[in-house]
Design an enzyme around this catalytic site. Structure first.
Site, PDB file in Angstrom:
ATOM      1  N   ASP A 170       0.844  -1.180   0.000  1.00 36.53           N
ATOM      2  CA  ASP A 170       0.000   0.000   0.000  1.00 36.53           C
ATOM      3  C   ASP A 170       0.879   1.229   0.000  1.00 36.53           C
ATOM      4  O   ASP A 170       2.020   1.157   0.424  1.00 36.53           O
ATOM      5  CB  ASP A 170      -0.719   0.054   1.367  1.00 36.53           C
ATOM      6  CG  ASP A 170      -2.141  -0.363   1.259  1.00 36.53           C
ATOM      7  OD1 ASP A 170      -2.624  -0.480   0.137  1.00 36.53           O
ATOM      8  OD2 ASP A 170      -2.755  -0.552   2.329  1.00 36.53           O
TER       9      ASP A 170
ATOM     10  N   ASP B 277      -5.254  -3.138   4.579  1.00 40.81           N
ATOM     11  CA  ASP B 277      -5.764  -2.637   5.853  1.00 40.81           C
ATOM     12  C   ASP B 277      -7.291  -2.700   5.960  1.00 40.81           C
ATOM     13  O   ASP B 277      -7.830  -2.717   7.046  1.00 40.81           O
ATOM     14  CB  ASP B 277      -5.275  -1.205   6.109  1.00 40.81           C
ATOM     15  CG  ASP B 277      -5.492  -0.289   4.902  1.00 40.81           C
ATOM     16  OD1 ASP B 277      -6.204  -0.717   3.976  1.00 40.81           O
ATOM     17  OD2 ASP B 277      -4.965   0.822   4.896  1.00 40.81           O
TER      18      ASP B 277
ATOM     19  N   ASP C 226      -9.788  -6.076   1.879  1.00 41.15           N
ATOM     20  CA  ASP C 226      -8.459  -6.589   1.573  1.00 41.15           C
ATOM     21  C   ASP C 226      -8.276  -8.030   2.033  1.00 41.15           C
ATOM     22  O   ASP C 226      -7.332  -8.697   1.618  1.00 41.15           O
ATOM     23  CB  ASP C 226      -7.388  -5.713   2.240  1.00 41.15           C
ATOM     24  CG  ASP C 226      -7.242  -4.375   1.559  1.00 41.15           C
ATOM     25  OD1 ASP C 226      -7.507  -4.309   0.339  1.00 41.15           O
ATOM     26  OD2 ASP C 226      -6.877  -3.390   2.221  1.00 41.15           O
TER      27      ASP C 226
HETATM   28  P1  ADP Z   1      -4.207   4.168  -0.266  1.00 43.51           P
HETATM   29  O1  ADP Z   1      -4.110   2.949  -1.092  1.00 43.51           O
HETATM   30  O2  ADP Z   1      -3.161   5.167  -0.625  1.00 43.51           O
HETATM   31  O3  ADP Z   1      -4.275   3.875   1.204  1.00 43.51           O
HETATM   32  P2  ADP Z   1      -7.052   4.671  -0.081  1.00 43.51           P
HETATM   33  O4  ADP Z   1      -7.649   3.442  -0.644  1.00 43.51           O
HETATM   34  O5  ADP Z   1      -7.054   4.863   1.383  1.00 43.51           O
HETATM   35  O6  ADP Z   1      -5.575   4.884  -0.686  1.00 43.51           O
HETATM   36  O7  ADP Z   1      -7.778   5.928  -0.721  1.00 43.51           O
HETATM   37  C1  ADP Z   1      -7.992   5.983  -2.091  1.00 43.51           C
HETATM   38  C2  ADP Z   1      -8.669   7.267  -2.457  1.00 43.51           C
HETATM   39  O8  ADP Z   1      -9.917   7.370  -1.772  1.00 43.51           O
HETATM   40  C3  ADP Z   1      -7.891   8.490  -2.043  1.00 43.51           C
HETATM   41  O9  ADP Z   1      -7.001   8.902  -3.046  1.00 43.51           O
HETATM   42  C4  ADP Z   1      -8.990   9.517  -1.864  1.00 43.51           C
HETATM   43  O10 ADP Z   1      -9.326  10.079  -3.112  1.00 43.51           O
HETATM   44  C5  ADP Z   1     -10.163   8.705  -1.379  1.00 43.51           C
HETATM   45  N1  ADP Z   1     -10.290   8.755   0.070  1.00 43.51           N
HETATM   46  C6  ADP Z   1      -9.448   8.222   0.979  1.00 43.51           C
HETATM   47  N2  ADP Z   1      -9.872   8.425   2.238  1.00 43.51           N
HETATM   48  C7  ADP Z   1     -11.020   9.125   2.127  1.00 43.51           C
HETATM   49  C8  ADP Z   1     -11.968   9.643   3.061  1.00 43.51           C
HETATM   50  N3  ADP Z   1     -11.810   9.481   4.379  1.00 43.51           N
HETATM   51  N4  ADP Z   1     -13.032  10.319   2.594  1.00 43.51           N
HETATM   52  C9  ADP Z   1     -13.202  10.471   1.263  1.00 43.51           C
HETATM   53  N5  ADP Z   1     -12.382  10.021   0.345  1.00 43.51           N
HETATM   54  C10 ADP Z   1     -11.293   9.347   0.737  1.00 43.51           C
HETATM   55 MG    MG Z   2      -5.676   3.521   2.774  1.00 47.82          MG
END
Ligand code: ADP
Ligand code: MG
Length: 874
Positions: free
Chosen positions: A280, A610, A614
């Site tokens: 990640d 996480d 997943d």
């Molecule tokens: P990563 O793989 O980097 O952990 P996430 O899956 O957590 O990414 O997040 C992917 C996308 O979802 C982010 O780029 C953002 O656009 C959106 N995102 C993440 N967290 C939030 C949140 N709490 N509220 C709204 N959108 C979110």
């Molecule tokens: Mg994340």
């Protein structure tokens, strides 16, 4: 403990010893019987002690992996261990939580729970606070209760705990699931097989030895029997199985000290053969210390960080506060703070400081809002949340609906304006804020908010927004957009998802999340170790690529997005999977495809995760890695290893540790088996030459248990070789005897046999053994023992010299070797020992001969290593 003890006794190798003791008793050799009995007890005690320690170590690890639970106690929100939950606690759960006890639902925002473990129902059930009216209802229909051990798959909620522990529904059936068997590792399974092979070998050798002795003139059947048993005992490596278990368990403990919590013992071993780490981005490669850097509305950007450097603080006095440059920024920040599940709490130890609790991305937004004087708590009171569509990593957005009819006193906290005036609504209406990925929001937005007016989102605006988004992303910023729509009335909860449609786009927030400083080196280390790093993230492709380049992960500019993945055939993915290092905008189910494609190419994969979704990918990967800090309970349950610090570098350290442990296991297998090979051939050789046995059963047992067992235990903590992370990973399918092991066994076995057999042959006449066998036999015994001590020191490194690692880097081994040499001297010179082992005092000359011969063995091994080094350089 009783079970462990029993297992020590029913070991086939121990059964041979017991048989030997009985045979000796029948032959009226009670001293032998007692001696073998003592050895059996010692062996069982040693094995028991080690296995017990190993189990205790694993149990401790298991206790540590018990998930933390978020509770509301005394008006504060805190995280506690799940076993500290008591009736009356209010637990806060969200998608990915495992319910820690039974409780009554007192708040549900689309809370859905998978109760398959209790009811067998494979679909998640909706939970609500509505009362139930029937007195007797089956478990599956009690919609306002949640039960321990079930998993939240969607939404958010709170429950008042009613029963805990064994009184819960799960507790009532817990006896069914308590006796989970520990898995045996591939190595242990292979050793079990080796044990069986050795058993057969022992029988064959008994037969050979018996017939050899039988061919001698006037054979004494009793002696033959004793000799045959002695030889069989020499074949069997008594100490081996216990040493392997303890080596793996100690390895798991060592990994814990380096922040890697092993949940399944086989992982210790598999880690050594990992070829790809799929990681990640957020939190693992980066610090997840999100800080809002830029507010961008309609092409007007404000650099927040620059202003904070000038001394702005949360809830500071008026002149310490950040000021919005436009109304749009106020709306952007208000939306981001309202559509937000984190909370700002006054710190325990410093009442002047605020700390965010919850998702770091959301926390950063609240901190930024606070710096503008907007406190989430005040906003929430003024515009209470009346509905929500929770965040999902598939949609990459979330929505909350707020009631605008409330009291306007919060206007002050909006820098003088109010949501009504910003949105141009009347009271009695509702507003839904959606926050999420900008690309996703643009798809569902039809308008754009410009200062005090709303315009259609035409192609020109879309282009401008996408361009700013890309610029922010290219600089490695994580970007979130905010959009809204106003509603005349509150939609039915089931229709809420339709609200995410025809939105008015407000703007975007850019956050920096610095890469972890140690990751760059860790990526480089794994590269030299033949391990590739692949970034799989939900973030924007340009953000991902920028950080992947910073960290040395990306070898090119290729990025595959989740969108592209979804339309690729498995064959197409197979074709590119070796070249692509960055996957962006990926949804959890795509991770499974990536793992499958890599595995098909023979890779061994460690995969981080996480979220709830997943879990399948974590299970599918060879090593599922969960996050100790930010990971959901469900992902931890599905994992083989938990990173206590969420840090990528920890995975790399764990693979290094895994390789070292595997090397060490091979090291003491080499050590023990080479010695057994030498011994057995000395016994067989002397039998064939028509000499009496130079060693008695007791001496052989002593060698296998003490001279082999003690140093072998110390070899389990041998520090890694210099080149552990400079050579490719070993293949998990490789034979136990691969990579030079059997050559080592043959060579060292031959050396030990050669020297001791020469001594047996030449020494027999020289020391008048026909009349006084004591000295002759003691010399062979001592030569074998001392040879093994030299071997123990030499085997510390496969190719480097005995001194390469520093003589004192494995103190336990020095103690084991020193102690064994002292014991040997006692056995030679102290009367009671002499009687027990049948030894005789040696003169200094005789002792020197033994020492010389054993030094020859050590020298032989070192010379071979020198040749191996030379071959490597060539
Ligand atoms: P990563 O793989 O980097 O952990 P996430 O899956 O957590 O990414 O997040 C992917 C996308 O979802 C982010 O780029 C953002 O656009 C959106 N995102 C993440 N967290 C939030 C949140 N709490 N509220 C709204 N959108 C979110
Ligand atoms: Mg994340």
């Amino acid at each position: 403990p009783l079970l462990i003890l029993w297992e020590q006794l029913i070991n086939p190798l121990v059964l041979i010893l017991i048989a030997a003791a009985v045979v000796s008793g029948v032959l009226n050799k009670w001293d032998s019987t007692i001696a073998i009995g003592v050895i059996v007890v010692l062996n069982a005690a040693l094995g028991f002690f080690q296995e017990y320690r190993a189990e205790q170590a694993m149990a401790a690890l298991k206790r540590m992996s018990a998930p933390a639970v978020r509770v509301r106690r005394g008006g504060r929100v805190l995280d506690v261990k799940s076993n500290e939950i008591v009736p009356g606690d209010i637990v806060i759960v969200e998608a990915g939580s495992i319910i820690p006890a039974d409780g009554r639902v007192i708040e549900s925002a689309n809370l859905r729970v998978l109760e398959a473990s209790l009811t067998g129902e494979s679909l998640p059930v909706d939970k609500s606070t509505a009362p139930l009216f029937n007195e007797e209802m089956p478990l599956g229909d009690r919609h306002n209760m949640v039960y321990m051990g079930t998993a939240v798959t969607y939404g958010r909620g709170e429950a008042l705990i009613t029963t805990t522990g064994m009184k819960t529904e799960l507790g009532k059936i817990a006896t069914l699931i308590q006796g989970v068997q520990g898995e045996r590792t591939p190595l242990q399974r292979r050793l079990d097989e080796l044990g069986k092979v050795l058993l057969v070998l022992a029988l064959v050798i008994i037969a050979v030895a018996f017939s050899l002795g039988f061919l001698r003139p006037a054979p004494n059947i009793e002696d033959l029997f004793v000799a045959a048993v002695a030889i069989a005992v020499a074949v069997v490596p008594e100490g081996l199985p216990a040493v392997v278990t303890i080596a793996l368990a100690l390895g798991a403990q060592r990994m814990l000290r380096r922040q890697a919590l092993i949940r399944k013992l086989p992982a210790v071993e598999t880690l050594g053969s990992v070829t790809v780490i799929c990681s990640d981005k957020t939190g693992t490669l980066t610090e997840n210390r999100m800080t809002v850097k830029v507010l961008d509305v309609a092409g007007h950007a404000q650099d927040v960080i620059e202003m904070i450097r000038q001394g702005h603080s949360i809830m500071g006095s008026d002149d310490q506060r950040l000021k919005f440059e436009t109304q749009g920024q106020a709306l952007l920040v208000a939306g981001a703070a309202l559509c937000n599940d984190a909370l700002l709490q006054i710190e325990d130890d410093n009442p002047n400081e605020y700390a965010a609790v919850g998702d770091p991305t959301e926390g950063a937004l609240l901190v930024a809002a606070g710096r503008y004087g907007m406190m989430k708590a005040t906003l929430d009171t003024a515009y209470p949340r009346v509905g929500e569509v929770p965040f999902e990593s598939d949609r990459k957005r979330m929505t909350t609906v707020h009631d605008l009819s409330g009291d306007e006193s919060a206007a002050a906290s909006l820098n003088g304006t109010s949501l009504h005036s910003l949105l141009g609504t009347g009271s009695g209406e509702y507003v839904a804020f959606t926050k999420g990925s900008v690309d996703g929001l643009l798809d569902i937005s039809t308008h754009i908010w410009l200062e005090n007016r709303v315009e259609p989102l035409d192609a020109g605006w879309r282009e401008r927004i996408t361009a700013s988004n890309d610029t922010l992303a290219r600089n490695g910023l994580r970007v979130l957009g905010v959009a809204y729509c106003t509603l005349e009335s509150l939609p039915d909860p089931d229709d809420l998802p339709q609200v995410e449609n025809g939105l008015v786009f407000v703007g975007m927030v850019g956050m920096i999340d610095p890469p972890r400083p140690e990751v760059k080196d860790a990526v480089a280390t794994s590269k030299t170790a033949g391990i590739r790093t692949v970034m799989i993230t939900g973030d924007h492709p340009l953000t991902a690529l920028s950080i992947a380049h910073d960290l040395g992960i990306a070898r090119n500019d290729r990025v595959i997005t989740g969108h592209e993945l979804a339309s690729m055939t498995p064959e197409q993915l197979d074709a590119v999977v070796e070249d692509v290092d960055v996957y962006a905008r990926v949804a959890p189910e795509h991770k499974l495809n990536i793992v499958a494609a890599l595995q098909k190419r023979g890779h061994v994969i460690a995969m981080t995760g996480d979220g709830v979704n997943d879990a399948p990918a974590l299970r599918r990967a060879n090593i599922g890695v969960a996050m100790g800090i930010t990971g959901t309970a469900v992902s931890k349950e599905a994992s083989d290893m938990v990173l206590l610090d969420d840090n990528f570098a920890t995975i790399v350290r764990a693979t290094e540790e895994g390789r070292t442990i595997y090397d060490n296991v091979r090291r003491f297998i080499k050590y023990i088996l080479a010695s057994n090979t030498g011994e057995v051939f000395v016994l067989l050789g002397t039998q064939a030459a028509g000499l009496p046995l130079p060693l008695n059963t007791l001496q052989i047992l002593y060698m296998n248990l003490v001279t082999d067992g003690l140093p072998a235990l110390a070899l389990a903590v041998e520090p890694g070789e210099k080149d552990v992370m400079r050579r490719p990973p070993f293949r998990p399918s490789e034979s136990l005897f691969a990579r030079g092991m059997w050559q080592h066994l043959v060579f060292v076995g031959a050396l030990i046999f050669g020297t001791s057999f020469a001594l047996s042959l030449l020494g027999y006449p020289a020391y008048d053994a026909a009349n006084h066998p004591g000295v002759w036999s003691t010399m062979v015994f001592t030569t074998l023992t001392l040879s093994q001590m030299g071997h123990a020191l030499a085997v510390r490194s496969d190719k480097e010299t005995l001194f390469s690692k520093g003589l004192f880097s494995n103190v336990p081994l020095l103690l084991a070797v020193g102690g064994t040499v002292l014991l040997q001297m006692a056995i030679i010179y102290v009367k009671p020992f002499q009687q027990f082992f049948g030894t005789a005092s040696l003169t200094l000359d005789q002792l020197a001969v033994c020492l010389g011969l054993s030094l020859a063995v050590t020298l032989g091994i070192e010379i071979r290593k020198a040749f191996l080094r030379r071959a490597d350089r060539a």
